[in-house]
Design a protein around this motif. Structure first.
Motif, PDB file in Angstrom:
ATOM      1  N   THR A 318      57.254 -26.402 -86.346  1.00 44.00           N
ATOM      2  CA  THR A 318      57.140 -26.829 -87.746  1.00 44.00           C
ATOM      3  C   THR A 318      58.512 -26.903 -88.405  1.00 44.00           C
ATOM      4  O   THR A 318      58.809 -27.847 -89.158  1.00 44.00           O
ATOM      5  CB  THR A 318      56.229 -25.853 -88.519  1.00 44.00           C
ATOM      6  OG1 THR A 318      54.950 -25.799 -87.885  1.00 44.00           O
ATOM      7  CG2 THR A 318      56.047 -26.313 -89.959  1.00 44.00           C
ATOM      8  N   LEU A 319      59.359 -25.934 -88.123  1.00 47.42           N
ATOM      9  CA  LEU A 319      60.721 -25.939 -88.681  1.00 47.42           C
ATOM     10  C   LEU A 319      61.505 -27.158 -88.182  1.00 47.42           C
ATOM     11  O   LEU A 319      62.228 -27.800 -88.951  1.00 47.42           O
ATOM     12  CB  LEU A 319      61.442 -24.650 -88.303  1.00 47.42           C
ATOM     13  CG  LEU A 319      60.967 -23.379 -89.020  1.00 47.42           C
ATOM     14  CD1 LEU A 319      61.643 -22.148 -88.426  1.00 47.42           C
ATOM     15  CD2 LEU A 319      61.234 -23.478 -90.524  1.00 47.42           C
ATOM     16  N   LEU A 320      61.353 -27.496 -86.894  1.00 46.97           N
ATOM     17  CA  LEU A 320      62.028 -28.680 -86.357  1.00 46.97           C
ATOM     18  C   LEU A 320      61.551 -29.946 -87.071  1.00 46.97           C
ATOM     19  O   LEU A 320      62.350 -30.831 -87.391  1.00 46.97           O
ATOM     20  CB  LEU A 320      61.767 -28.805 -84.852  1.00 46.97           C
ATOM     21  CG  LEU A 320      62.509 -27.815 -83.944  1.00 46.97           C
ATOM     22  CD1 LEU A 320      62.016 -27.948 -82.506  1.00 46.97           C
ATOM     23  CD2 LEU A 320      64.017 -28.068 -84.001  1.00 46.97           C
ATOM     24  N   ALA A 321      60.241 -30.027 -87.310  1.00 51.75           N
ATOM     25  CA  ALA A 321      59.697 -31.187 -88.026  1.00 51.75           C
ATOM     26  C   ALA A 321      60.257 -31.280 -89.434  1.00 51.75           C
ATOM     27  O   ALA A 321      60.574 -32.367 -89.929  1.00 51.75           O
ATOM     28  CB  ALA A 321      58.170 -31.102 -88.066  1.00 51.75           C
ATOM     29  N   LEU A 322      60.393 -30.149 -90.088  1.00 51.10           N
ATOM     30  CA  LEU A 322      60.928 -30.122 -91.452  1.00 51.10           C
ATOM     31  C   LEU A 322      62.380 -30.586 -91.498  1.00 51.10           C
ATOM     32  O   LEU A 322      62.840 -31.130 -92.506  1.00 51.10           O
ATOM     33  CB  LEU A 322      60.809 -28.712 -92.033  1.00 51.10           C
ATOM     34  CG  LEU A 322      59.386 -28.220 -92.331  1.00 51.10           C
ATOM     35  CD1 LEU A 322      59.394 -26.740 -92.689  1.00 51.10           C
ATOM     36  CD2 LEU A 322      58.753 -29.036 -93.462  1.00 51.10           C
ATOM     37  N   PHE A 323      63.103 -30.394 -90.382  1.00 56.61           N
ATOM     38  CA  PHE A 323      64.510 -30.795 -90.326  1.00 56.61           C
ATOM     39  C   PHE A 323      64.728 -32.161 -89.669  1.00 56.61           C
ATOM     40  O   PHE A 323      65.862 -32.545 -89.392  1.00 56.61           O
ATOM     41  CB  PHE A 323      65.331 -29.723 -89.608  1.00 56.61           C
ATOM     42  CG  PHE A 323      65.591 -28.506 -90.434  1.00 56.61           C
ATOM     43  CD1 PHE A 323      66.560 -28.505 -91.433  1.00 56.61           C
ATOM     44  CD2 PHE A 323      64.841 -27.349 -90.247  1.00 56.61           C
ATOM     45  CE1 PHE A 323      66.785 -27.368 -92.209  1.00 56.61           C
ATOM     46  CE2 PHE A 323      65.058 -26.213 -91.028  1.00 56.61           C
ATOM     47  CZ  PHE A 323      66.039 -26.234 -92.008  1.00 56.61           C
ATOM     48  N   GLY A 324      63.634 -32.919 -89.398  1.00 54.98           N
ATOM     49  CA  GLY A 324      63.770 -34.318 -88.967  1.00 54.98           C
ATOM     50  C   GLY A 324      64.054 -34.551 -87.496  1.00 54.98           C
ATOM     51  O   GLY A 324      64.811 -35.458 -87.135  1.00 54.98           O
ATOM     52  N   PHE A 325      63.412 -33.791 -86.620  1.00 50.75           N
ATOM     53  CA  PHE A 325      63.656 -33.929 -85.176  1.00 50.75           C
ATOM     54  C   PHE A 325      63.229 -35.292 -84.626  1.00 50.75           C
ATOM     55  O   PHE A 325      63.762 -35.757 -83.612  1.00 50.75           O
ATOM     56  CB  PHE A 325      62.925 -32.809 -84.424  1.00 50.75           C
ATOM     57  CG  PHE A 325      63.183 -32.795 -82.947  1.00 50.75           C
ATOM     58  CD1 PHE A 325      64.404 -32.364 -82.448  1.00 50.75           C
ATOM     59  CD2 PHE A 325      62.209 -33.220 -82.055  1.00 50.75           C
ATOM     60  CE1 PHE A 325      64.652 -32.352 -81.082  1.00 50.75           C
ATOM     61  CE2 PHE A 325      62.440 -33.209 -80.693  1.00 50.75           C
ATOM     62  CZ  PHE A 325      63.669 -32.774 -80.209  1.00 50.75           C
ATOM     63  N   ALA A 326      62.280 -35.982 -85.264  1.00 52.75           N
ATOM     64  CA  ALA A 326      61.760 -37.263 -84.767  1.00 52.75           C
ATOM     65  C   ALA A 326      62.845 -38.341 -84.663  1.00 52.75           C
ATOM     66  O   ALA A 326      62.686 -39.326 -83.931  1.00 52.75           O
ATOM     67  CB  ALA A 326      60.628 -37.771 -85.668  1.00 52.75           C
ATOM     68  N   GLU A 327      63.938 -38.156 -85.357  1.00 54.15           N
ATOM     69  CA  GLU A 327      65.043 -39.115 -85.310  1.00 54.15           C
ATOM     70  C   GLU A 327      65.600 -39.258 -83.892  1.00 54.15           C
ATOM     71  O   GLU A 327      66.167 -40.279 -83.532  1.00 54.15           O
ATOM     72  CB  GLU A 327      66.151 -38.653 -86.259  1.00 54.15           C
ATOM     73  CG  GLU A 327      67.359 -39.569 -86.319  1.00 54.15           C
ATOM     74  CD  GLU A 327      68.437 -39.033 -87.243  1.00 54.15           C
ATOM     75  OE1 GLU A 327      69.567 -39.546 -87.174  1.00 54.15           O
ATOM     76  OE2 GLU A 327      68.146 -38.113 -88.035  1.00 54.15           O
ATOM     77  N   TYR A 328      65.401 -38.243 -83.072  1.00 51.52           N
ATOM     78  CA  TYR A 328      65.964 -38.232 -81.723  1.00 51.52           C
ATOM     79  C   TYR A 328      64.911 -38.549 -80.648  1.00 51.52           C
ATOM     80  O   TYR A 328      65.087 -38.206 -79.483  1.00 51.52           O
ATOM     81  CB  TYR A 328      66.591 -36.861 -81.441  1.00 51.52           C
ATOM     82  CG  TYR A 328      67.591 -36.456 -82.486  1.00 51.52           C
ATOM     83  CD1 TYR A 328      68.886 -36.981 -82.476  1.00 51.52           C
ATOM     84  CD2 TYR A 328      67.249 -35.578 -83.513  1.00 51.52           C
ATOM     85  CE1 TYR A 328      69.811 -36.618 -83.455  1.00 51.52           C
ATOM     86  CE2 TYR A 328      68.167 -35.216 -84.494  1.00 51.52           C
ATOM     87  CZ  TYR A 328      69.438 -35.734 -84.454  1.00 51.52           C
ATOM     88  OH  TYR A 328      70.355 -35.384 -85.421  1.00 51.52           O
TER      89      TYR A 328
END
Length: 418
Positions: A318-328
């Motif tokens: 969830t923390l990764l999603a909040l910080f925009g991991f989908a960009e990669y």
């Protein structure tokens, strides 16, 4: 079903065996999710429908072929992937491999959460002119998915039994409606992209990377299936479900010229049903991702309960999603295509040729250096073929599989000849 650990470190018992058709539904349902639908649209708009279908077919053939072997291993051993890797890589070596898989699965969990949040935010605005903060959607979605995962694979079966047929029919209707808005059917195949930075090989590589964990992780599901025949039925989840999901997204994208699923639904006046679809499909997929991630880390941190591990993995994702991991996302998929296939090859050879299809838990050693060395060497060489410094088969994910298996087999043959 074992309530406390979901058989994370032991063999599945007969009382918890299930049907291959139910597992196929779960696997097929993972294709009906935002990441897969997005990839189908992206490939179709970059290649045109003809070449997109070729890419879908090649990727599915590669994945299905690999899945057949690993499915049988899971069914015959009744062990999770992560315990199986102990026999190939040793107890400590498996921790290294499992850590990579666990991080990867949490990454997928994160990507799907983030894409879902964006889609729901867009849907709420399009349908109701309501603005919802993205981080709130991510957190609420994560809570629902985490609760489902804590309940175990049986809850996923129940959810899949209800959701997947509905999702399939709905997407079929979307395709039907898209085709009806064309002047003639040939327009789909006549579509030629004006500009494209994606080749047929690029598309195939990305698609294989998007589902490359299936061959590695099939044992997690096939270990619950009644027999070999039923376990092979489960492979239909990827053999049919994966290309079907890609095609379901490709046709509406070509008809509308849009990649964003909500914008496509808006063009077809289906925003509200799409809103429901996106949440349910990502729920099934992400519960599966989280379930597998928990199994991974449970073999590393054995003292923690299944519930505790699920909550911790969910919080990290969830923390990764909040910080925009989908960009990669695309970089992430290519990374998987380099590392994962060789692991499948190594543990297939270990089960069928080295262990003669018999695993004994008391025979696990601390290190299996032949497997680790094979994996490292094949990954390094595959990195070079991926960067096109030189070529072997012209498909780096195939290079990874063949190199990992060949090097491992040669090292084992050399050791046995001494």
């Amino acid at each position: 079903m074992a309530e406390n650990n979901q058989y994370t470190n032991t063999k599945v018992q007969p009382k918890d065996f299930t049907s291959g058709w139910l597992i196929a539904l779960i696997i097929g349902g993972t294709g009906l999710s935002l990441p897969t639908l997005y990839l189908g649209s992206e490939v179709a708009l970059n290649l045109g429908l003809k070449n997109a279908l070729i890419a879908f077919g090649i990727a599915t053939f590669v994945l299905t072929t690999m899945c057949i072997a690993t499915t049988l291993i899971g069914n015959r051993s009744r062990l999770s992937t992560y315990i199986i890797l102990h026999f190939s890589f040793g107890e400590n070596g498996a921790k290294i491999v499992n850590s990579i898989f666990g991080i990867t699965l949490i990454g997928w969990f994160s990507v799907a959460l983030e894409l879902l949040a964006v889609a729901i935010k867009d849907a709420a605005f399009e349908a109701f002119d309501v603005k919802i903060t993205q981080w709130i959607i991510i957190i609420i979605s994560s809570i629902f998915i985490t609760i489902t995962t804590v309940l175990g694979i049986k809850s996923l079966e129940r959810l899949a039994n209800i959701a997947i047929p509905f999702l399939t029919v709905f997407l079929g209707y979307v395709v039907y409606k898209s085709i009806n808005q064309l002047d003639n059917f040939s327009q789909l195949f006549d579509y030629v992209p004006e500009t494209s930075t994606m080749s047929l090989f690029d598309a195939t590589s990305i698609l294989v990377g998007s589902a490359i964990l299936f061959p590695v992780l099939m044992a997690d599901f096939s270990r619950f299936i009644k027999n070999d025949k039923q376990s092979l039925i489960a492979v239909l989840g990827i053999a049919i479900g994966f290309p079907l999901a890609l095609t379901f997204s490709a046709i509406p994208s070509i008809q509308t010229g849009e990649i964003d699923f909500i914008k496509i639904m808006n063009e077809l006046n289906l925003v509200i049903p799409a809103f429901i679809l996106l949440f349910i499909s990502t729920w099934v997929t992400n519960a599966t991702n989280l379930y597998s991630a928990v199994l991974t880390f449970s073999t590393i941190k054995k003292g923690w309960s299944f519930k505790k591990m699920t909550i911790i993995c969910s919080v990290i994702g969830t923390l990764l999603a909040l910080f925009g991991f989908a960009e990669y996302l695309f970089d992430f998929l290519e990374f998987l295509g380099i590392l994962a296939p060789s692991i499948s090859a190594i543990y297939v050879i270990n089960f069928f040729w080295i262990k003669k299809q018999k695993y004994k838990l008391d025979e696990i050693v601390k290190w299996e250096f032949d497997a680790l060395l094979s994996w490292v060497i094949s990954s390094i060489i595959t990195s070079f073929t991926y960067l096109e410094i030189f070529e072997i088969t012209h498909a780096y994910f195939v290079d990874s599989f063949l190199l990992g298996g060949t090097i491992y087999l040669l090292l084992k043959m050399k050791r046995q000849s001494k």
